[in-house]
Design a protein around this motif. Structure first.
Motif, PDB file in Angstrom:
ATOM      1  N   GLN A 128       0.820  -1.209   0.000  1.00 18.17           N
ATOM      2  CA  GLN A 128       0.000   0.000   0.000  1.00 18.17           C
ATOM      3  C   GLN A 128       0.853   1.258   0.000  1.00 18.17           C
ATOM      4  O   GLN A 128       0.401   2.334   0.379  1.00 18.17           O
ATOM      5  CB  GLN A 128      -0.979  -0.018   1.177  1.00 18.17           C
ATOM      6  N   SER A 130       3.519   3.717  -2.521  1.00 14.31           N
ATOM      7  CA  SER A 130       3.843   3.990  -3.918  1.00 14.31           C
ATOM      8  C   SER A 130       5.156   3.293  -4.270  1.00 14.31           C
ATOM      9  O   SER A 130       5.915   2.867  -3.392  1.00 14.31           O
ATOM     10  CB  SER A 130       3.988   5.492  -4.145  1.00 14.31           C
ATOM     11  N   ARG A 131       5.449   3.186  -5.551  1.00 16.93           N
ATOM     12  CA  ARG A 131       6.700   2.561  -5.965  1.00 16.93           C
ATOM     13  C   ARG A 131       7.915   3.335  -5.451  1.00 16.93           C
ATOM     14  O   ARG A 131       8.912   2.744  -5.020  1.00 16.93           O
ATOM     15  CB  ARG A 131       6.745   2.430  -7.486  1.00 16.93           C
ATOM     16  N   GLN A 134       8.285   2.488  -1.818  1.00 17.63           N
ATOM     17  CA  GLN A 134       8.825   1.143  -1.639  1.00 17.63           C
ATOM     18  C   GLN A 134      10.332   1.116  -1.871  1.00 17.63           C
ATOM     19  O   GLN A 134      11.092   0.580  -1.057  1.00 17.63           O
ATOM     20  CB  GLN A 134       8.128   0.164  -2.591  1.00 17.63           C
ATOM     21  N   ASP A 159       2.645  -6.324 -11.618  1.00 15.07           N
ATOM     22  CA  ASP A 159       2.988  -5.043 -12.249  1.00 15.07           C
ATOM     23  C   ASP A 159       1.742  -4.157 -12.233  1.00 15.07           C
ATOM     24  O   ASP A 159       1.060  -3.990 -13.243  1.00 15.07           O
ATOM     25  CB  ASP A 159       3.480  -5.294 -13.673  1.00 15.07           C
ATOM     26  N   VAL A 160       1.430  -3.593 -11.055  1.00 12.38           N
ATOM     27  CA  VAL A 160       0.235  -2.760 -10.894  1.00 12.38           C
ATOM     28  C   VAL A 160       0.602  -1.506 -10.107  1.00 12.38           C
ATOM     29  O   VAL A 160       1.508  -1.515  -9.272  1.00 12.38           O
ATOM     30  CB  VAL A 160      -0.902  -3.506 -10.173  1.00 12.38           C
ATOM     31  N   GLU A 161      -0.116  -0.438 -10.375  1.00  8.28           N
ATOM     32  CA  GLU A 161       0.128   0.824  -9.674  1.00  8.28           C
ATOM     33  C   GLU A 161      -1.212   1.477  -9.356  1.00  8.28           C
ATOM     34  O   GLU A 161      -2.039   1.688 -10.247  1.00  8.28           O
ATOM     35  CB  GLU A 161       0.980   1.752 -10.530  1.00  8.28           C
ATOM     36  N   SER A 162      -1.453   1.727  -8.067  1.00  5.37           N
ATOM     37  CA  SER A 162      -2.703   2.333  -7.583  1.00  5.37           C
ATOM     38  C   SER A 162      -3.921   1.565  -8.088  1.00  5.37           C
ATOM     39  O   SER A 162      -4.888   2.135  -8.585  1.00  5.37           O
ATOM     40  CB  SER A 162      -2.781   3.802  -8.002  1.00  5.37           C
ATOM     41  N   PHE A 163      -3.863   0.244  -7.935  1.00  7.31           N
ATOM     42  CA  PHE A 163      -4.961  -0.622  -8.361  1.00  7.31           C
ATOM     43  C   PHE A 163      -5.966  -0.761  -7.229  1.00  7.31           C
ATOM     44  O   PHE A 163      -5.614  -1.156  -6.110  1.00  7.31           O
ATOM     45  CB  PHE A 163      -4.429  -2.003  -8.747  1.00  7.31           C
ATOM     46  N   ARG A 173      -5.988  -0.217  -2.051  1.00  8.81           N
ATOM     47  CA  ARG A 173      -5.336   0.325  -3.244  1.00  8.81           C
ATOM     48  C   ARG A 173      -3.910  -0.208  -3.246  1.00  8.81           C
ATOM     49  O   ARG A 173      -3.116   0.107  -2.356  1.00  8.81           O
ATOM     50  CB  ARG A 173      -5.354   1.851  -3.245  1.00  8.81           C
ATOM     51  N   THR A 175      -0.142  -1.189  -4.968  1.00 10.81           N
ATOM     52  CA  THR A 175       0.928  -0.908  -5.919  1.00 10.81           C
ATOM     53  C   THR A 175       2.031  -1.930  -5.706  1.00 10.81           C
ATOM     54  O   THR A 175       2.389  -2.239  -4.564  1.00 10.81           O
ATOM     55  CB  THR A 175       1.486   0.515  -5.724  1.00 10.81           C
ATOM     56  N   SER A 176       2.549  -2.468  -6.799  1.00 11.50           N
ATOM     57  CA  SER A 176       3.634  -3.438  -6.676  1.00 11.50           C
ATOM     58  C   SER A 176       4.497  -3.403  -7.931  1.00 11.50           C
ATOM     59  O   SER A 176       4.238  -2.643  -8.867  1.00 11.50           O
ATOM     60  CB  SER A 176       3.077  -4.844  -6.431  1.00 11.50           C
TER      61      SER A 176
END
Length: 230
Positions: A128, A130-131, A134, A159-163, A173, A175-176
């Motif tokens: 949870q 942001s990249r 992280q 490979d997701v961002e703010s999903f 929400r 992000t990874s």
């Protein structure tokens, strides 16, 4: 900062409510039950326990209910500091693993002295953020390791961002990074990746779905050349 009279845990940043705190306050012990059957998590802890010197100082980021991570490490005689944004989780952990210390805080604002830990665990605590958060946190945690110190990191490598999704009935929400990018983040922090394992795991919860898990083990090299064994 205050100390909870019932649990003895230290609570800081009490007025701040990161999204993860809301989610995990709601989940409480249900999270532990859902992930209790993860053999990959237990294997990661065994990897760490086989390599830690006696009485090591270990930081557990996103310590949750204290089980299995803090319980396994403290039970082996190591000095464990658990950090979690959820006061509910901190109070549960303090009851369940009284031999460890737990702090309710956002790790981003918590001072970490360079070279102060023999190991750092980050099991599913990044999702949870942001990249940029992280990557920045992994760099801070790498600096907090002593030379030769070990990192055990686990995440869901997507490979997701703010999903926006639902996790065990809670809106989240996420992000990874994809798996290769997780490993790249660890290496960019100056750590040597010693091993990695990818598995599929289905939490024991009626609303859970199968999810990929990535476990990465790494080491901060000793400039003197004595970095221990792989």
């Amino acid at each position: 900062m205050r100390r909870n009279r019932e649990t003895g845990c230290v609570v800081v940043d009490e007025e701040r409510r990161p999204p993860a705190a809301v989610v995990f306050d709601a989940l409480g012990s249900e999270y532990e039950k859902a992930f209790a059957s993860s053999e990959a998590h237990r294997a990661s802890l065994r990897w760490l326990l086989e390599r830690l010197p006696p009485g090591s100082r270990v930081l557990d980021v996103g310590s949750g209910t204290g089980r299995p991570t803090a319980a396994a490490l403290a039970g082996a005689g190591h000095r464990v500091l658990g950090v979690d944004v959820s006061p509910v989780m901190v109070e549960i952990a303090s009851r369940q693993v009284p031999e460890a210390e737990f702090v309710c805080a956002d790790i981003h604002g918590m001072p970490l002295e360079d070279g102060s830990f023999d190991a750092v665990c980050v099991y599913f605590a990044l999702l949870q953020m942001s990249r940029a958060e992280q990557a920045g946190l992994v760099q801070r945690l790498a600096r907090a390791l002593r030379p030769g110190g070990l990192l055990a990191l686990a995440t869901v490598p997507l490979d997701v961002e703010s999903f926006d999704g639902v996790f065990m009935g809670q809106d989240v929400r996420v992000t990874s990074f994809a798996a290769q990018d997780v490993v790249a983040v660890v290496r960019a922090a100056g750590l040597t990746v010693l091993s990695q394992e990818s598995v599929m795991f289905t939490p024991t919860h009626p609303e859970a779905r199968p999810e990929p898990h990535l476990f990465v083990h790494a080491r901060r090299e000793d400039p003197a050349g004595d970095a221990g064994t792989d």
